[in-house]
Every structure is written in C-alpha cells, then in structure tokens.
Scaffold this motif. Structure first.
Motif: not given
Length: 435
Positions: A104, A108, A171
């Motif tokens: 992740e 990101h 997010e």
C-alpha cells in the motif's frame, strides 16, 4: 407513468454480482494473459481501482477478442497504464507476498504522482459556508453545484480511464463525499444564482431509492432550481437497475415526482462504446426512464484504444438519437491517473469529432466537443485554422470560472502533440484571456 403491475409480469432478472481485484487472476487468465502479464495487471490494480460485474463480463466483453476487445480495455487494468518501473516494483512486492502495508505504501507513492485531483477541484471548487466547508460539495460555475453523496461513492463497474479514480482507492484524504442534504439545501437557498444541482460520485445510481430520495426530496420545492442532474454509468454497466432490480419501480416513481415538481430531471448517461447500447435490457431501461419525463443526455471522453475512431462516435450518436437520448459532450481525457496512456492529442481529437459530426443529422448535432474540463473552465476545440500565415487552434469557453469569458473565441499556436490546455501557447497575444 410507471405500471405498478409490472413486477408481476417482468422476470426477476439476475442479481448483481461484483468482481474485484481478488478475481483478477482468474479473469485475466480467461483473456489469455501469461502469468507475468496477470501479475503486472494485479500490480496496476494495487494503484488504480478495479471493479466490474457479471453483466459486463458476460454481456458486453467479447472474450474471443480479449485483451484487445474495447470493453475489456474499458474495465480491466492494462500493464502499461503506469510507468514500467512502478509496475515492476509492485509486481516484485506481490510476487514475494510482501506485507500489505508495504504494498500500500508503494501504491500510495505512485498515486501521488498521478494528479489525483485535477483542475483545482479541492483548492478552488469547495466553497466556505457558515462555520466551514460543506463536505462533498463543489461550486465551480455560478449556476451549477455538484454534490457527491457519501452512499454513492462506488460504481457498478469502474472505467480504467476514470478521472474520479481517487474516490475509489481507499484513501480518505482523496475522497469527496457528503451526507448532509439539509446543508446542501441551506447553501442553495443562500445562493439563488444556482439553478442546477448535479449528483455525481462515484455513481448516484448505485444507491437504493430510499437513500437517493433523502437527497432529492429536500430540493423539490426550491423555485430557483431549474434542473436536477444525475451523472451515471449505470445504464451501460447495470441497466437492470431500472428494469428488474427490486426497487426499480419505486425509483422510477421518484423520477416522476421530480418531474412533477417542475424540475428538469436530466440523466447524464455515460456511454463509451456502441456495444454498451446493444443489449435489449438497455433499450427497456431507456424507455422506462423516458416514460417518467426525465431527459437522457449522453457523454463520454475520447479514449485511445477504446473509441478513438470517428465511426465509433458516429454510431453511438446515431443510436442514441434513435433511442430518444440527446448527444451532449465528447470530452478530452482529463489530466489525471493514467492520462498519458489513454489521451488523444487535441489535433486528432478534433479530427475524430469533426469526421463523426459531419455524418450525423441535426438532431445529433446537439453534441459539443472535444471539450477539456480544465482549471479555468470547459474549453472547446472548435477547429484548426491558418490565420495570417500561422496555423492555430480556435478555442472557446463553454463554461468558465469567469463567466465573462463564456462563448468568446481565442487562439492557441498549433501543436500536433499537445493533449491538454496547459501544453498550449497563446497565438496573436502574450497570454490567454484566462491568465
């Protein structure tokens, strides 16, 4: 009017079944991808959202032509949508089953380089009101407010080119969502210049009738409102929503209520390829929505490898007109996400639009484009001209933050490679009128 007896005579239809990233390996194997290609596809899906459903898989995709089939490319991530080094890094993490937090974090980092919120939509479009900002609301043009219902922050399937991809990647800081219909109403009352509200997302039509009603009903007695718009891809990806879903009739009766209140209920229906218009259930959904008094307007971006062909657009506009829908916009792919993979140069975009436009009747020439939803407003490419020995783009604002600019032509130096407004340079002036 909706026939209350219809549920007794219509088949129940299949239930909605979603497919997500956990199904990717199985589905991409069906498309004939090698193990390394399937891994690369999963790497892309770690960054960008993937979701589809059984209707798209079984009714719209031609699996004999996959992975080159346009509908397959419309919904399935492509390994070269992201920079090769990013895909390689994420593939390595997935191959060695790295901890989820490490995957992740890498995803990101890639997302933050993809311009998740283009055109200043967070910095410039969210107004202050009362004791703060209204979550999930944007007000870019005087007469139009956009609202993102919290319960509508997904879709029946995601498009690979989607410029709202940041809504779906888990997010919270990137998401726009609101759950305060009363505050939306208060804002509208304080801003009588607003005549139209657009519910968007995600897709407002992912919501059930009782939830959507919470947002619509408080607006029906506002005399200032001329129209309520719903931006949706549901007709292409799950037309059963309006035909066989359990609340289909209740939803259509609510549409009738909006129309009876004196508002123009406009469905801003997204169709990207003619195949989405072929199923019989889609024709029935369109008929039922039109019978409520709602108007269906159609729009889509021009997407490389999916619909960058004038015959595709001509076919869509002809079919939509025949079905009673109104062609509305051809958009330029926005400067976000895998834009470099899907974008078509402005010069080519204009050629595709012109070559399709010239072959349709006046009823289909309601369509506008190619249009860029850029920071200063919606900019339309009107053509390529030679003036005083200089080759230029002729442009105008369909909408603008400064409404004095709307409809006024301006010019940019011709650039065959430019794909967005910020890559153009002014012609016959030191600066553009919006600068």
């Amino acid at each position: 009017m909706v026939n209350d007896a219809a549920p007794a005579t219509r088949p129940a239809g299949r239930k909605f079944r979603a497919f997500t990233a956990k199904h990717l390996d199985e589905l991409t194997a069906r498309a004939g991808l090698t193990p390394d290609q399937r891994l690369a596809t999963r790497a892309v899906a770690a960054v960008l959202p993937f979701r589809t459903n059984a209707y798209v898989i079984e009714e719209l995709i031609d699996w004999s032509a996959a992975p080159d089939d346009p509908i397959y490319r419309l919904v399935f991530p492509q390994p070269d949508m992201l920079p090769a080094e990013d895909v390689a890094h994420l593939s390595d993490l997935l191959r060695r089953e790295a901890p989820a937090a490490e995957v992740e974090a890498a995803a990101h980092a890639v997302r933050m380089r993809l311009n998740p919120h283009p055109a200043g939509q967070l910095e410039l479009n969210v107004p202050s009101f009362g004791d703060g900002r209204i979550p999930g609301m944007q007000h870019k043009y005087d007469e139009t407010v956009l609202y993102f219902p919290k319960q509508g922050q997904t879709c029946h399937a995601y498009c690979t080119y989607c410029f709202r991809w940041a809504q779906f990647v888990g997010e919270p800081d990137l998401k726009m969502a609101g759950d305060e219909p009363a505050r939306l109403r208060e804002y509208l009352l304080a801003h009588p210049e607003v005549t139209s509200v657009l519910f968007t997302g995600g897709d407002a039509m992912i919501m059930g009738e009782p939830v959507l009603r919470r947002y619509l009903e408080p607006l029906l007695d506002l005399e200032q409102l001329e129209s309520i718009r719903i931006g949706t891809k549901s007709l292409a990806y799950w037309p059963q929503k309006f035909v066989t879903d359990p609340d289909a009739d209740a939803m259509l009766r609510m549409f009738e209520q909006v129309v009876e209140s004196g508002k123009n209920l406009a469905f801003m229906a997204h169709f990207t390829h003619p195949r989405e218009l072929e199923p019989l259930v889609l024709a029935e959904a369109v008929r039922r929505i039109r019978d409520t008094g709602a108007v269906l307007r159609t729009q889509a971006p021009l997407i490389r490898s999916i619909n960058d062909d004038p015959e595709v657009w001509e076919g869509m506009w002809r079919t939509q007109t025949r079905m009673g829908m109104v062609p509305y916009y051809m958009f330029v792919e926005r400067d976000t996400g895998p834009r470099d993979y899907f974008a078509v140069p402005l010069a080519r975009a204009y050629e595709v639009f012109r070559d399709a436009y010239k072959n349709v009747s006046g009823l289909s020439r309601t369509v506008r484009g190619p249009s860029m939803s850029a920071t200063p407003g919606k900019v339309c490419v009107d053509g390529v001209l030679e003036i005083a020995g200089e080759k230029v783009f002729a442009l105008h604002f369909i909408q603008a933050r400064n409404d004095d600019l709307v409809g006024k032509p301006f010019f940019a130096k011709y650039d065959p490679e430019a794909i967005w407004l910020d890559e153009l340079k002014p012609a016959f002036a030191d600066r553009f009128p919006f600068e």
